[in-house]
Design a protein around this motif. Structure first.
Motif, PDB file in Angstrom:
ATOM      1  N   GLU A 341       0.821  -1.210   0.000  1.00 51.87           N
ATOM      2  CA  GLU A 341       0.000   0.000   0.000  1.00 51.87           C
ATOM      3  C   GLU A 341       0.860   1.268   0.000  1.00 51.87           C
ATOM      4  OE1 GLU A 341      -3.267   0.375  -0.483  1.00 51.87           O
ATOM      5  OE2 GLU A 341      -3.108  -1.772  -0.928  1.00 51.87           O
ATOM      6  N   THR A 342       1.945   1.250   0.766  1.00 52.68           N
ATOM      7  CA  THR A 342       2.847   2.406   0.773  1.00 52.68           C
ATOM      8  C   THR A 342       3.524   2.548  -0.579  1.00 52.68           C
ATOM      9  OG1 THR A 342       3.228   2.119   3.140  1.00 52.68           O
ATOM     10  CG2 THR A 342       4.794   3.492   1.951  1.00 52.68           C
ATOM     11  N   ALA A 343       3.885   1.423  -1.197  1.00 50.02           N
ATOM     12  CA  ALA A 343       4.497   1.454  -2.526  1.00 50.02           C
ATOM     13  C   ALA A 343       3.518   2.036  -3.546  1.00 50.02           C
ATOM     14  CB  ALA A 343       4.922   0.051  -2.943  1.00 50.02           C
ATOM     15  N   ARG A 344       2.248   1.667  -3.410  1.00 50.60           N
ATOM     16  CA  ARG A 344       1.241   2.188  -4.348  1.00 50.60           C
ATOM     17  C   ARG A 344       1.085   3.707  -4.186  1.00 50.60           C
ATOM     18  NH1 ARG A 344      -4.652   2.345  -3.985  1.00 50.60           N
ATOM     19  NH2 ARG A 344      -5.523   2.450  -6.107  1.00 50.60           N
ATOM     20  N   LEU A 345       1.078   4.176  -2.960  1.00 49.02           N
ATOM     21  CA  LEU A 345       0.999   5.620  -2.730  1.00 49.02           C
ATOM     22  C   LEU A 345       2.218   6.323  -3.319  1.00 49.02           C
ATOM     23  CD1 LEU A 345      -0.128   8.183  -1.438  1.00 49.02           C
ATOM     24  CD2 LEU A 345       0.966   7.523   0.693  1.00 49.02           C
ATOM     25  N   TYR A 346       3.397   5.754  -3.099  1.00 50.17           N
ATOM     26  CA  TYR A 346       4.628   6.325  -3.626  1.00 50.17           C
ATOM     27  C   TYR A 346       4.546   6.486  -5.134  1.00 50.17           C
ATOM     28  CZ  TYR A 346       9.492   6.187  -5.342  1.00 50.17           C
ATOM     29  OH  TYR A 346      10.668   6.438  -6.006  1.00 50.17           O
ATOM     30  N   ARG A 347       4.012   5.479  -5.814  1.00 52.70           N
ATOM     31  CA  ARG A 347       3.927   5.523  -7.277  1.00 52.70           C
ATOM     32  C   ARG A 347       2.905   6.567  -7.748  1.00 52.70           C
ATOM     33  NH1 ARG A 347       3.240  -0.094  -6.504  1.00 52.70           N
ATOM     34  NH2 ARG A 347       1.098   0.060  -7.306  1.00 52.70           N
ATOM     35  N   LEU A 380       7.483   6.878   3.993  1.00 53.85           N
ATOM     36  CA  LEU A 380       8.230   7.272   2.799  1.00 53.85           C
ATOM     37  C   LEU A 380       9.294   8.324   3.137  1.00 53.85           C
ATOM     38  CD1 LEU A 380       5.287   7.437   0.229  1.00 53.85           C
ATOM     39  CD2 LEU A 380       7.139   5.748   0.282  1.00 53.85           C
ATOM     40  N   ALA A 381       8.985   9.213   4.072  1.00 56.57           N
ATOM     41  CA  ALA A 381       9.978  10.208   4.488  1.00 56.57           C
ATOM     42  C   ALA A 381      11.105   9.549   5.268  1.00 56.57           C
ATOM     43  CB  ALA A 381       9.308  11.289   5.328  1.00 56.57           C
ATOM     44  N   GLU A 382      10.789   8.532   6.071  1.00 53.43           N
ATOM     45  CA  GLU A 382      11.817   7.844   6.857  1.00 53.43           C
ATOM     46  C   GLU A 382      12.866   7.201   5.958  1.00 53.43           C
ATOM     47  OE1 GLU A 382       9.735   5.044   9.218  1.00 53.43           O
ATOM     48  OE2 GLU A 382       8.927   6.538  10.628  1.00 53.43           O
ATOM     49  N   VAL A 383      12.429   6.668   4.806  1.00 53.93           N
ATOM     50  CA  VAL A 383      13.376   6.004   3.906  1.00 53.93           C
ATOM     51  C   VAL A 383      13.842   6.953   2.803  1.00 53.93           C
ATOM     52  CG1 VAL A 383      12.467   3.709   4.410  1.00 53.93           C
ATOM     53  CG2 VAL A 383      11.506   5.032   2.496  1.00 53.93           C
ATOM     54  N   LEU A 384      13.607   8.254   2.988  1.00 55.65           N
ATOM     55  CA  LEU A 384      14.103   9.326   2.121  1.00 55.65           C
ATOM     56  C   LEU A 384      13.507   9.311   0.718  1.00 55.65           C
ATOM     57  CD1 LEU A 384      17.884   9.515   3.092  1.00 55.65           C
ATOM     58  CD2 LEU A 384      15.909  10.506   4.224  1.00 55.65           C
ATOM     59  N   LEU A 385      12.352   8.661   0.542  1.00 53.59           N
ATOM     60  CA  LEU A 385      11.674   8.731  -0.741  1.00 53.59           C
ATOM     61  C   LEU A 385      10.821   9.989  -0.855  1.00 53.59           C
ATOM     62  CD1 LEU A 385      10.682   4.983  -1.273  1.00 53.59           C
ATOM     63  CD2 LEU A 385      12.444   6.309  -2.470  1.00 53.59           C
ATOM     64  N   LEU A 386      10.550  10.641   0.256  1.00 57.39           N
ATOM     65  CA  LEU A 386       9.893  11.935   0.275  1.00 57.39           C
ATOM     66  C   LEU A 386      10.653  12.860   1.214  1.00 57.39           C
ATOM     67  CD1 LEU A 386       6.038  11.156   0.500  1.00 57.39           C
ATOM     68  CD2 LEU A 386       7.284  12.023  -1.491  1.00 57.39           C
ATOM     69  N   GLU A 387      10.542  14.151   0.967  1.00 54.16           N
ATOM     70  CA  GLU A 387      11.089  15.162   1.864  1.00 54.16           C
ATOM     71  C   GLU A 387       9.925  15.759   2.648  1.00 54.16           C
ATOM     72  OE1 GLU A 387      14.522  15.960   1.695  1.00 54.16           O
ATOM     73  OE2 GLU A 387      14.624  14.254   0.309  1.00 54.16           O
TER      74      GLU A 387
END
Length: 723
Positions: A341-347, A380-387
């Motif tokens: 689900e987090t991966a889907r949001l990221y995409r 996503l912010a924890e793994v630096l995929l978002l700021e």
């Protein structure tokens, strides 16, 4: 040859016209501009169009000089008038007072490694002897190499060198697809950080640059211009002030900028290991010794990639990423470890370059709850995929790094397909339509210009008009992006509805440079799909309003006329009257008094023809009273003072009877001005006192300051008469 009084008066013409023309963002500035135009007309003996260029201003000065030569009494009269304008209007012939600027740099990174030579280069440029050229450094390097971190880290170390402020702005944070921010929008942001109120900033972009340079002329400031794309984007923001140091951060060392170049390349392996040691500890690094070579190879000396890799150091990595981009490689590695689900949001959030993502928007994209979306965004912010950016009110909003968003968008196309991406974009767009129409309606519930809310359930209810307006301000960048999105995805109705909902932002908060591209799209789409309708008229009127505030008067006239034509064709009398009234207000700005008066008469005739069944009928009495006030202003400009007072008195009676404090005070000010134009201070002074009393506690600081300047003029003239 001019006598000294005439020479002084000619100088005052250019000084006051330039300064008053720059300070039209607040109500007092607009009064000063109209008053100046009326005074110029009386001295010239004919209507003189308002100057919009330096050459036109010189023409007016020469005309005035000729009149002063013939009649020195006119020169003395103008000098006295100019003194009042210089003392009563922010920015008119005097510097704007403001406190120390903010230290608004982002937080510096805790673990900073190497970059000694780059830091020394910045030290040298900041401390070199002033020679009239800008103190300017261009820090450049590939994405993820720490260029922004370097500039911010150096600034954090040098806070004592810049006691008047450390300013930071992101030139790449555009809400439009072109990736460039308007210079005017950037300058306003920097001025806000300096503590300059929006009401004291000039309206036109050309004057804004000069105003900014004057404000920083004797300040010790650091300015960081992050994510710059070209020299043309940067030049309007530069100053030669000796104590201002500007650091431009860019991916590439673009030509056309005379700056000290500070390259930021990959970290050497020893520095990369040192950074990993700081991020973890020696025992953890020792355990990962077997995979360390592959980690270093895949990260390619990128501090971003190394930081992203540190928490998963024991996971095997397969050499350099295929395209050689360590940021993309880090994104791929982090993405593989996300839950579905987090991966889907990221995409799906990456399908569009939204300037600021919050949990409500994310929830609409995936169909999850706001709470679930908030947790996913945090992950996503924890793994630096978002700021993560925390707003002043404590809310978390997020954005992608450019390379990370490109990765997420590519994965979305691959895994969700074009149909899935389009559906996600449509859901997000629907959310912004609902948000904008609901917030706009709650910010201006009485305005017929604001469209009815799209949704009645599931939208936020605001505690006050101010809170609703604040929501629109916070989402302004996303709303402009949504308009671009709607146009590109073939959804003109959504684009037009969002544009209609921008009206409270235009009216109450400005932001004209930012909103202008969206309003152009809205007007264009309305003409293409709904020509000759009230919808098209409304969009042209909104566009005309912003163009007028930006002093782009020729374009504003074209749009105002288009608005009037569309409203008339649609049979929407209230809109037709409003568009014609607006054209008259534009004429007042242009000092075209006779044409303005004709527009107000025409608008009044349209209102008189309205039927009880017409939309906006309930607003007609107030609209007629406003037209009476505007007629008075136009007649005053023509020098027809007695007639002007008759119309202003009629407007005043209506506003007083209906408890309209704001417009009562404005009309009292207009009336006082007509008496001061003929030096009848004893008639003006009671009106001024009433207006000051009425505005007490209403956050009308600029209006009150202007009234106090008028009162001081009355007192000075009365003292002179008794001496």
């Amino acid at each position: 040859m001019l006598d000294p009084i005439s020479l002084s008066a000619v100088s005052a013409v250019t000084t006051v016209l330039g300064a008053v023309g720059s300070g039209m963002a607040n109500e007092a500035g607009k009064w000063a501009w109209e008053s100046t135009g009326g005074f110029v007309r009386r001295i010239a003996g004919r209507e003189v169009p308002a100057p919009t260029t330096p050459g036109e201003l010189d023409d007016v000065a020469r005309l005035m000089a000729d009149r002063f030569r013939r009649d020195p009494a006119l020169a003395a009269s103008w000098t006295a008038f100019a003194a009042r304008m210089s003392g009563g209007v922010p920015g008119a012939g005097r510097p704007v007072a403001f406190g120390s600027g903010q230290h608004s740099l982002p937080a510096s990174t805790r673990f900073f490694t190497d970059r000694k030579e780059a830091l020394k280069a910045l030290d040298r440029e900041a401390s070199r002897r002033a020679d009239g050229t800008p103190r300017l450094a261009l820090v450049h390097g590939a994405e993820g190499m720490g260029t922004s971190a370097l500039a911010v880290h150096w600034g954090a170390q040098q806070a004592g060198r810049f006691p008047d402020g450390q300013l930071h702005t992101d030139l790449g944070a555009s809400s439009g697809p072109e990736g460039l921010r308007e210079p005017g929008s950037v300058l306003r942001e920097l001025l806000r950080q300096l503590g300059v109120p929006a009401e004291e900033m000039p309206t036109s972009a050309g004057r804004l640059g000069e105003f900014f340079r004057n404000c920083v002329a004797d300040r010790k400031l650091l300015i960081i211009l992050d994510h710059a794309l070209s020299a043309a984007q940067v030049r309007p923001l530069l100053t030669s002030a000796p104590a201002v140091f500007t650091i431009v951060v860019a991916r590439n060392p673009f030509p056309g900028l005379d700056a000290v170049r500070v390259p930021v390349g990959p970290l050497a392996d020893k520095d990369a290991v040192r950074l990993l040691t700081k991020l973890l500890d020696k025992p953890a690094l020792a355990e990962a010794r077997a995979v360390l070579p592959s980690v270093l190879a895949r990260c390619g000396g990128s501090p971003y990639a190394l930081r992203a890799a540190a928490p998963r150091l024991t996971v095997p990595m397969s050499g350099r990423p295929a395209d050689g981009d360590p940021v993309r490689g880090a994104a791929e590695d982090s993405y593989r470890l996300l839950d579905p689900e987090t991966a889907r949001l990221y995409r799906l959030m990456a399908v569009r370059a939204w300037p600021a993502i919050d949990s409500a928007a994310a929830a609409h994209v995936t169909g999850s709850t706001t709470e679930e979306a908030a947790a996913q965004l945090e992950r996503l912010a924890e793994v630096l995929l978002l700021e993560c950016d925390t707003t002043a009110d404590g809310h978390a909003r997020y954005h992608y790094r450019a390379a990370v968003r490109r990765h997420a968008e590519a994965v979305a196309v691959q895994e969700d397909g074009i149909a899935g991406c389009s559906a996600a974009m449509a859901r997000t767009l629907a959310r912004y339509v609902d948000l904008s129409t609901s917030a706009a309606h709650q910010a201006l519930p009485e305005s017929w210009r604001v469209p009815a809310p799209t949704a009645t359930h599931g939208v936020r209810s605001y505690a006050s008009r101010g809170e609703a307006l604040d929501s629109l301000i916070a989402e302004a960048g996303n709303l402009v992006q949504a308009v671009h999105c709607a146009e590109e995805s073939g959804d003109p109705q959504s684009a037009v509805r969002i544009c209609r909902s921008l009206w409270p932002l235009q009216l109450k908060a400005g932001h004209h440079e930012m909103l202008l591209p969206a309003l152009r799209i809205g007007a264009r789409l309305a003409d293409a799909h709904w020509p000759g309708t009230a919808e098209a008229g409304a969009l042209h009127a909104q566009l005309a309003h912003s163009l007028t505030e930006l002093r782009r008067w020729e374009e504003a006239e074209t749009e105002a006329l288009a608005a009037a034509r569309a409203e008339e064709a649609s049979g929407h009398r209230r809109g037709h009257a409003s568009a014609t009234e607006f054209l008259g207000l534009l004429r007042l700005r242009q000092w075209r008094w006779t044409e303005a008066h004709a527009c107000f008469d025409e608008a009044g005739a349209v209102l008189d023809a309205m039927l009880p069944t017409d939309e906006g009928t309930a607003d007609v009495p107030r609209a007629q009273a406003l037209l009476e006030r505007h007629r008075g202003r136009a007649l005053r400009g023509e020098g027809r003072f007695e007639e002007a007072r008759e119309h202003l008195d009629a407007a005043l009676r209506y506003f007083r009877a209906n408890g309209d404090t704001y417009n009562t005070a404005r009309t009292l000010t207009d009336l006082a001005e007509t008496w001061l134009d003929t030096s009848e201070t004893r008639s003006a002074r009671p009106l001024i006192e009433q207006a000051i009393t009425m505005l007490g506690g209403q956050s009308a600081e600029y209006h009150v300051a202007y009234l106090r300047g008028m009162r001081e003029r009355c007192a000075a003239e009365e003292r002179r008469d008794t001496d």
